[in-house]
Design a protein around this motif. Structure first.
Motif, mmCIF file in Angstrom:
data_model
loop_
_atom_site.group_PDB
_atom_site.id
_atom_site.type_symbol
_atom_site.label_atom_id
_atom_site.label_comp_id
_atom_site.label_asym_id
_atom_site.label_seq_id
_atom_site.Cartn_x
_atom_site.Cartn_y
_atom_site.Cartn_z
ATOM 1 N N GLN A 1 -8.215 15.598 -46.973
ATOM 2 C CA GLN A 1 -9.062 16.909 -47.116
ATOM 3 C C GLN A 1 -8.506 17.971 -46.869
ATOM 4 O OE1 GLN A 1 -11.803 16.183 -48.185
ATOM 5 N NE2 GLN A 1 -13.425 15.152 -46.802
ATOM 6 N N LEU A 2 -7.029 17.720 -47.133
ATOM 7 C CA LEU A 2 -6.184 18.859 -47.005
ATOM 8 C C LEU A 2 -5.303 19.098 -48.394
ATOM 9 C CD1 LEU A 2 -5.614 17.746 -43.907
ATOM 10 C CD2 LEU A 2 -4.651 19.909 -43.766
ATOM 11 N N VAL A 3 -5.069 20.543 -48.995
ATOM 12 C CA VAL A 3 -4.389 20.641 -50.078
ATOM 13 C C VAL A 3 -3.338 21.849 -50.052
ATOM 14 C CG1 VAL A 3 -5.761 19.583 -51.457
ATOM 15 C CG2 VAL A 3 -6.115 22.032 -51.130
ATOM 16 N N ARG A 4 -2.373 21.955 -50.587
ATOM 17 C CA ARG A 4 -1.532 23.188 -50.554
ATOM 18 C C ARG A 4 -2.138 24.289 -51.693
ATOM 19 N NH1 ARG A 4 2.912 23.753 -47.548
ATOM 20 N NH2 ARG A 4 4.164 22.045 -46.722
ATOM 21 N N HIS A 5 -2.524 25.413 -51.526
ATOM 22 C CA HIS A 5 -3.044 26.332 -52.300
ATOM 23 C C HIS A 5 -2.501 27.548 -51.831
ATOM 24 C CE1 HIS A 5 -5.478 27.977 -55.545
ATOM 25 N NE2 HIS A 5 -6.037 28.785 -54.691
ATOM 26 N N PRO A 6 -1.851 28.406 -53.149
ATOM 27 C CA PRO A 6 -1.868 27.886 -54.437
ATOM 28 C C PRO A 6 -0.820 26.893 -54.453
ATOM 29 C CG PRO A 6 -1.601 30.430 -54.226
ATOM 30 C CD PRO A 6 -1.544 29.948 -52.813
ATOM 31 N N ALA A 7 -0.870 26.031 -55.531
ATOM 32 C CA ALA A 7 -0.211 24.945 -55.812
ATOM 33 C C ALA A 7 0.970 25.435 -56.295
ATOM 34 C CB ALA A 7 -0.818 23.961 -56.869
ATOM 35 N N PRO A 8 2.302 24.706 -56.047
ATOM 36 C CA PRO A 8 2.261 23.518 -55.600
ATOM 37 C C PRO A 8 2.636 23.729 -54.040
ATOM 38 C CG PRO A 8 4.378 24.129 -56.594
ATOM 39 C CD PRO A 8 3.497 25.231 -56.680
ATOM 40 N N ASP A 9 3.084 24.857 -53.214
ATOM 41 C CA ASP A 9 3.588 24.806 -52.038
ATOM 42 C C ASP A 9 2.921 25.942 -51.306
ATOM 43 O OD1 ASP A 9 4.719 26.882 -53.357
ATOM 44 O OD2 ASP A 9 6.880 26.352 -53.296
ATOM 45 N N GLY A 10 1.763 26.332 -51.560
ATOM 46 C CA GLY A 10 0.987 27.309 -50.653
ATOM 47 C C GLY A 10 0.685 26.624 -49.443
ATOM 48 N N PRO A 11 0.072 27.627 -48.493
ATOM 49 C CA PRO A 11 -0.537 27.284 -47.303
ATOM 50 C C PRO A 11 -1.476 25.941 -47.171
ATOM 51 C CG PRO A 11 -1.470 29.249 -47.807
ATOM 52 C CD PRO A 11 -0.211 29.039 -48.612
ATOM 53 N N TRP A 12 -1.562 25.007 -46.158
ATOM 54 C CA TRP A 12 -2.563 23.871 -46.241
ATOM 55 C C TRP A 12 -3.766 24.486 -45.994
ATOM 56 C CZ3 TRP A 12 -1.244 19.428 -48.178
ATOM 57 C CH2 TRP A 12 -0.036 19.100 -47.828
ATOM 58 N N LEU A 13 -4.758 24.176 -46.710
ATOM 59 C CA LEU A 13 -6.298 24.665 -46.630
ATOM 60 C C LEU A 13 -7.183 23.322 -46.565
ATOM 61 C CD1 LEU A 13 -6.387 27.379 -49.245
ATOM 62 C CD2 LEU A 13 -6.180 27.583 -46.702
ATOM 63 N N LEU A 14 -8.283 23.295 -45.759
ATOM 64 C CA LEU A 14 -9.061 22.153 -45.693
ATOM 65 C C LEU A 14 -10.248 22.361 -47.175
ATOM 66 C CD1 LEU A 14 -10.364 22.455 -41.948
ATOM 67 C CD2 LEU A 14 -8.901 20.585 -43.001
ATOM 68 N N ILE A 15 -10.431 21.160 -47.608
ATOM 69 C CA ILE A 15 -11.328 21.138 -48.954
ATOM 70 C C ILE A 15 -12.597 20.331 -48.394
ATOM 71 C CG2 ILE A 15 -9.323 21.278 -50.406
ATOM 72 C CD1 ILE A 15 -9.472 18.247 -51.312
ATOM 73 N N ASP A 16 -13.476 20.337 -49.318
ATOM 74 C CA ASP A 16 -14.390 19.608 -49.291
ATOM 75 C C ASP A 16 -15.549 19.931 -48.162
ATOM 76 O OD1 ASP A 16 -16.635 17.558 -49.623
ATOM 77 O OD2 ASP A 16 -15.470 15.808 -48.931
#
Length: 385
Positions: free
Chosen positions: A262-277
């Motif tokens: 439930q975590l992604v880096r955005h903006p891809a590829p190396d932005g800050p981690w954010l919670l998704i879903d």
């Protein structure tokens, strides 16, 4: 924020395209897009590596019409070329196809078709949360949505659109963002809901109850479910989704389904981690968001150093789910037990469908249920049964 809709056939019991995020150990996996899981990872709760070259979505699922339509909708939001320029984009990529959501990616845009029976008003409120400035830097915000597309089926499904983010890399356990996840949760739990009306309830306990029901349906009369059921019935009613949590613990903004997927880096590829879903987000008991790693740690699935890194980072960021010092388990005990039961129930249901025995990690969670069923939960002060 509104959503569009798309029609599809009723979902099959186990569509291709995603491992359960509740499952344990190496099969635990999350999504590169909001809400869904992809197979096979070497980290608890981490997503599978992104394939080097996306395959056409139509090769991945029997639900080709909805996948094609999702791919078309996602592609329409792309800005890589003017409309009059011949398209050289890769075909849309199916990320997941499950009863609770179908996810298709077209370059930087992800389209998700939610479950047909989802509460539309609650989904709209959760999208508003993710879009709110107060949650910026914590939750991934959805993209602007399109109008309602032409549909031909009888089961409309709301569709939301999201920017693609870089998921956790399961091949690099030392880089797993446990501390970053903990800080995001602490910030979320400290945030007062910006919505004009109360946020919908956090759906964690409801998902746990559905997992137990799924297990019972998959294994009717089987003795294997008895320890899991016993551990489930030892929980207080609020943790089984049958009552509201204690009032003093029910007004916090929660994610509702925290795992590394439930975590992604955005903006891809190396932005800050954010919670998704945000499908399970809402007001509730914040300890639920710490419960899955707590349960994994208690069962021996998560390394002690990773658990302490997560817990210490949460406390240092001012998280409100546990005291700043001292024993955190009076607050974590009930939610961790509930997530242990949920994980074991999903594992047993999947084993029944797949005609196999539990693997080592799944068995650890099942065995944990047998242990915790032998004595009542340690209820935190002020909790209710």
């Amino acid at each position: 924020m509104t959503s569009t809709s798309v029609d599809r056939e009723p979902p099959a019991p186990e569509p291709a395209g995603g491992a359960d995020p509740e499952a344990a150990g190496p099969v635990l996996s999350g999504a590169a897009a909001p809400g869904l899981a992809t197979p096979g990872s070497s980290l608890p709760g981490a997503p599978a590596p992104e394939p080097p070259a996306p395959e056409p979505a139509s090769r991945e699922s029997s639900h080709e019409p909805v996948i094609r339509e999702l791919g078309t909708l996602a592609h329409r939001l792309r800005l890589h070329h003017p409309p009059e320029t011949p398209c050289t984009c890769r075909p849309p990529q199916l990320l997941a196809d499950r009863p609770d959501g179908t996810v298709v990616r077209s370059g930087p845009v992800v389209a998700k078709a939610h479950a047909a029976d989802i509460d539309r008003d609650a989904l709209a409120a959760r999208l508003a949360l993710a879009s709110a400035p107060a949650l910026s830097g914590i939750l991934l915000a959805p993209l602007a949505t399109l109008g309602t597309p032409d549909t031909a089926g009888a089961v409309p499904r709301p569709v939301t659109f999201w920017p693609y983010g870089t998921p956790v890399d399961p091949r690099d356990p030392d880089a797993a963002p446990w501390a970053e996840a903990a800080v995001l949760l602490a910030r979320l739990h400290r945030t007062v809901s910006p919505l004009p009306l109360p946020a919908p309830p956090m759906r964690g306990p409801v998902k746990a109850a559905r997992a137990v029901a799924r297990m019972v349906a998959a294994l009717p009369g089987d003795a294997a479910v008895l320890p899991v059921q016993a551990a489930w019935h030892a929980l207080p009613a609020w943790a089984r989704g049958e009552a509201a949590p204690p009032a003093a613990r029910s007004g916090f903004l929660c994610h509702g389904d925290l795992h590394l997927g439930q975590l992604v880096r955005h903006p891809a590829p190396d932005g800050p981690w954010l919670l998704i879903d945000v499908d399970d987000a809402g007001q509730g008991e914040p300890a639920w968001d710490l419960a899955r790693p707590a349960a994994w740690y208690a069962a021996g699935v998560l390394a002690p150093e990773d658990w302490l890194l997560f817990l210490d980072a949460y406390r240092a960021a001012g998280g409100l789910a546990v005291p700043a010092e001292g024993d955190p388990w009076p607050q974590l005990d009930v939610p961790a037990r509930a997530l242990t039961v949920q994980t074991a129930a999903v594992a047993l249901a999947k084993c029944a469908v797949e005609g196999r025995e539990p693997d080592e990690m799944e068995q650890l969670m099942i065995d944990s249920c047998a242990r915790i069923a032998t004595f009542p939960p340690e209820l935190a002060a002020g909790s209710a049964s």
